[in-house]
Design a protein around this motif. Sequence first.
Motif, PDB file in Angstrom:
ATOM      1  N   UNK A  75      24.775   2.710  23.796  1.00 22.69           N
ATOM      2  CA  UNK A  75      24.611   3.132  25.191  1.00 22.69           C
ATOM      3  C   UNK A  75      23.376   4.021  25.321  1.00 22.69           C
ATOM      4  N   UNK A  76      22.534   3.695  26.259  1.00 19.98           N
ATOM      5  CA  UNK A  76      21.402   4.562  26.580  1.00 19.98           C
ATOM      6  C   UNK A  76      21.464   4.909  28.056  1.00 19.98           C
ATOM      7  N   UNK A  77      20.814   6.004  28.410  1.00 22.60           N
ATOM      8  CA  UNK A  77      20.849   6.500  29.779  1.00 22.60           C
ATOM      9  C   UNK A  77      19.417   6.575  30.303  1.00 22.60           C
ATOM     10  N   UNK A  78      18.946   5.527  30.970  1.00 26.45           N
ATOM     11  CA  UNK A  78      17.569   5.545  31.474  1.00 26.45           C
ATOM     12  C   UNK A  78      17.278   6.739  32.381  1.00 26.45           C
ATOM     13  N   UNK A  79      18.308   7.173  33.141  1.00 27.97           N
ATOM     14  CA  UNK A  79      18.168   8.347  34.011  1.00 27.97           C
ATOM     15  C   UNK A  79      19.206   9.379  33.589  1.00 27.97           C
ATOM     16  N   UNK A 124      33.065   9.316  29.029  1.00 29.55           N
ATOM     17  CA  UNK A 124      33.117  10.729  29.435  1.00 29.55           C
ATOM     18  C   UNK A 124      32.228  11.596  28.547  1.00 29.55           C
ATOM     19  N   UNK A 125      32.071  11.195  27.285  1.00 25.22           N
ATOM     20  CA  UNK A 125      31.353  12.006  26.308  1.00 25.22           C
ATOM     21  C   UNK A 125      29.878  11.639  26.203  1.00 25.22           C
ATOM     22  N   UNK A 126      29.477  10.579  26.887  1.00 19.43           N
ATOM     23  CA  UNK A 126      28.084  10.167  26.998  1.00 19.43           C
ATOM     24  C   UNK A 126      27.402  10.000  25.637  1.00 19.43           C
ATOM     25  N   UNK A 127      28.074   9.320  24.685  1.00 11.65           N
ATOM     26  CA  UNK A 127      27.436   9.099  23.382  1.00 11.65           C
ATOM     27  C   UNK A 127      26.417   7.964  23.456  1.00 11.65           C
ATOM     28  N   UNK A 128      25.544   7.928  22.471  1.00  8.52           N
ATOM     29  CA  UNK A 128      24.636   6.794  22.314  1.00  8.52           C
ATOM     30  C   UNK A 128      25.256   5.716  21.423  1.00  8.52           C
ATOM     31  N   UNK A 129      25.970   6.168  20.394  1.00 13.06           N
ATOM     32  CA  UNK A 129      26.535   5.237  19.419  1.00 13.06           C
ATOM     33  C   UNK A 129      28.046   5.408  19.366  1.00 13.06           C
ATOM     34  N   UNK A 135      25.290  16.178  36.293  1.00 15.00           N
ATOM     35  CA  UNK A 135      26.663  16.018  36.739  1.00 15.00           C
ATOM     36  C   UNK A 135      27.314  17.373  37.016  1.00 15.00           C
ATOM     37  N   UNK A 136      26.883  18.395  36.304  1.00 20.31           N
ATOM     38  CA  UNK A 136      27.451  19.730  36.501  1.00 20.31           C
ATOM     39  C   UNK A 136      27.302  20.177  37.937  1.00 20.31           C
ATOM     40  N   UNK A 137      26.126  19.959  38.528  1.00 23.19           N
ATOM     41  CA  UNK A 137      25.901  20.348  39.924  1.00 23.19           C
ATOM     42  C   UNK A 137      26.323  19.263  40.910  1.00 23.19           C
ATOM     43  N   UNK A 138      26.240  18.020  40.490  1.00 21.69           N
ATOM     44  CA  UNK A 138      26.449  16.891  41.396  1.00 21.69           C
ATOM     45  C   UNK A 138      27.271  15.824  40.662  1.00 21.69           C
ATOM     46  N   UNK A 139      28.617  16.001  40.588  1.00 21.46           N
ATOM     47  CA  UNK A 139      29.463  15.107  39.795  1.00 21.46           C
ATOM     48  C   UNK A 139      29.327  13.624  40.139  1.00 21.46           C
ATOM     49  N   UNK A 140      28.991  13.300  41.376  1.00 23.19           N
ATOM     50  CA  UNK A 140      28.920  11.893  41.753  1.00 23.19           C
ATOM     51  C   UNK A 140      27.764  11.159  41.076  1.00 23.19           C
ATOM     52  N   UNK A 141      26.865  11.894  40.428  1.00 17.74           N
ATOM     53  CA  UNK A 141      25.795  11.225  39.669  1.00 17.74           C
ATOM     54  C   UNK A 141      26.360  10.225  38.677  1.00 17.74           C
ATOM     55  N   UNK A 142      27.556  10.508  38.153  1.00 17.79           N
ATOM     56  CA  UNK A 142      28.152   9.637  37.141  1.00 17.79           C
ATOM     57  C   UNK A 142      28.469   8.257  37.706  1.00 17.79           C
ATOM     58  N   UNK A 172      23.702  11.092  19.879  1.00 16.41           N
ATOM     59  CA  UNK A 172      25.082  11.556  19.808  1.00 16.41           C
ATOM     60  C   UNK A 172      25.979  10.383  19.419  1.00 16.41           C
ATOM     61  N   UNK A 173      26.943  10.655  18.558  1.00 18.41           N
ATOM     62  CA  UNK A 173      27.789   9.613  17.977  1.00 18.41           C
ATOM     63  C   UNK A 173      29.250   9.998  18.090  1.00 18.41           C
ATOM     64  N   UNK A 174      30.108   9.033  18.471  1.00 18.22           N
ATOM     65  CA  UNK A 174      31.557   9.226  18.431  1.00 18.22           C
ATOM     66  C   UNK A 174      32.193   7.992  17.792  1.00 18.22           C
ATOM     67  N   UNK A 175      33.449   8.140  17.363  1.00 13.57           N
ATOM     68  CA  UNK A 175      34.153   7.029  16.713  1.00 13.57           C
ATOM     69  C   UNK A 175      35.405   6.641  17.489  1.00 13.57           C
ATOM     70  N   UNK A 176      35.827   5.399  17.278  1.00 10.58           N
ATOM     71  CA  UNK A 176      37.014   4.899  17.980  1.00 10.58           C
ATOM     72  C   UNK A 176      38.271   5.647  17.563  1.00 10.58           C
TER      73      UNK A 176
END
Length: 242
Positions: free
Chosen positions: A10-14, A150-155, A52-59, A127-131
């Motif tokens: 997962x990548x986040x262009x913005x 929710x955790x916005x990881x890349x991997x 998201x902290x200031x503007x939660x709807x960004x998600x 940032x990495x998380x596991x199943x």
Amino acid sequence: MLIGHMKEIVRHPVKSFSGESVRKSKIMDYGLYGDRGHAYLDESKKQNFLTITQFPEMVRYKARYIGEELLDEYPEVEVITPEGKIYDWEDEELIKEMENKSNRKISTIEYPPSHVPIGPIAVENIQLVTDASIDYLQEIWGEAEVDFRRFRPNLFISLKEKKPFIEEEWIGKRIKIGSEVEIELVGHCKRCMIITVNPDNAERDSSLHKTVIKERKNNFGVYASVIKTGDIHVDDEVHLLD
């Protein structure tokens, strides 16, 4: 030693927008190609990032790259709003909509594909998380399904041995992804209120963050630095290096 497979990339262009799940990605010195390569600035906060902290709807806004991924120029950045409208990320109508919703004056900033600095990227490159950790957190939270977004990881790694939080034991070690890429695990990821925001509807539930604070000392996932660049793919083998 084989420890698992790449389940999702997962990548986040913005920055702070919903990311895009991709089948493959270049790994640059700074992390995934184009990750947080674009951001909005909150002009009312002396050009701090709007998040998201200031503007939660960004998600609920989705961003993705459209076109060839060049090293000297990004492809077009397409944004899909919660209402399903499609804009270029710098479209004045999109920015005006966000300004009205957030009650903030917004400007834009873009970083080159060759270098995205610390700032738009939170701490380290990846940032990495596991199943197994996600599944265990769902058990101890006891509420709705825990969406890894929710955790916005890349991997997002599917482990061969489903041992929750084993990634924390890898800190200080290196892992190899596919045939080229190596990363070094460098530290815990401290969590903030962003994990309380449901990625589908932007509704907040503080109990998830309280669970992570109580059960995991507010740590979830790990950060990594890039050691060897290259290409990674979904389903690539992931090996822990000696």
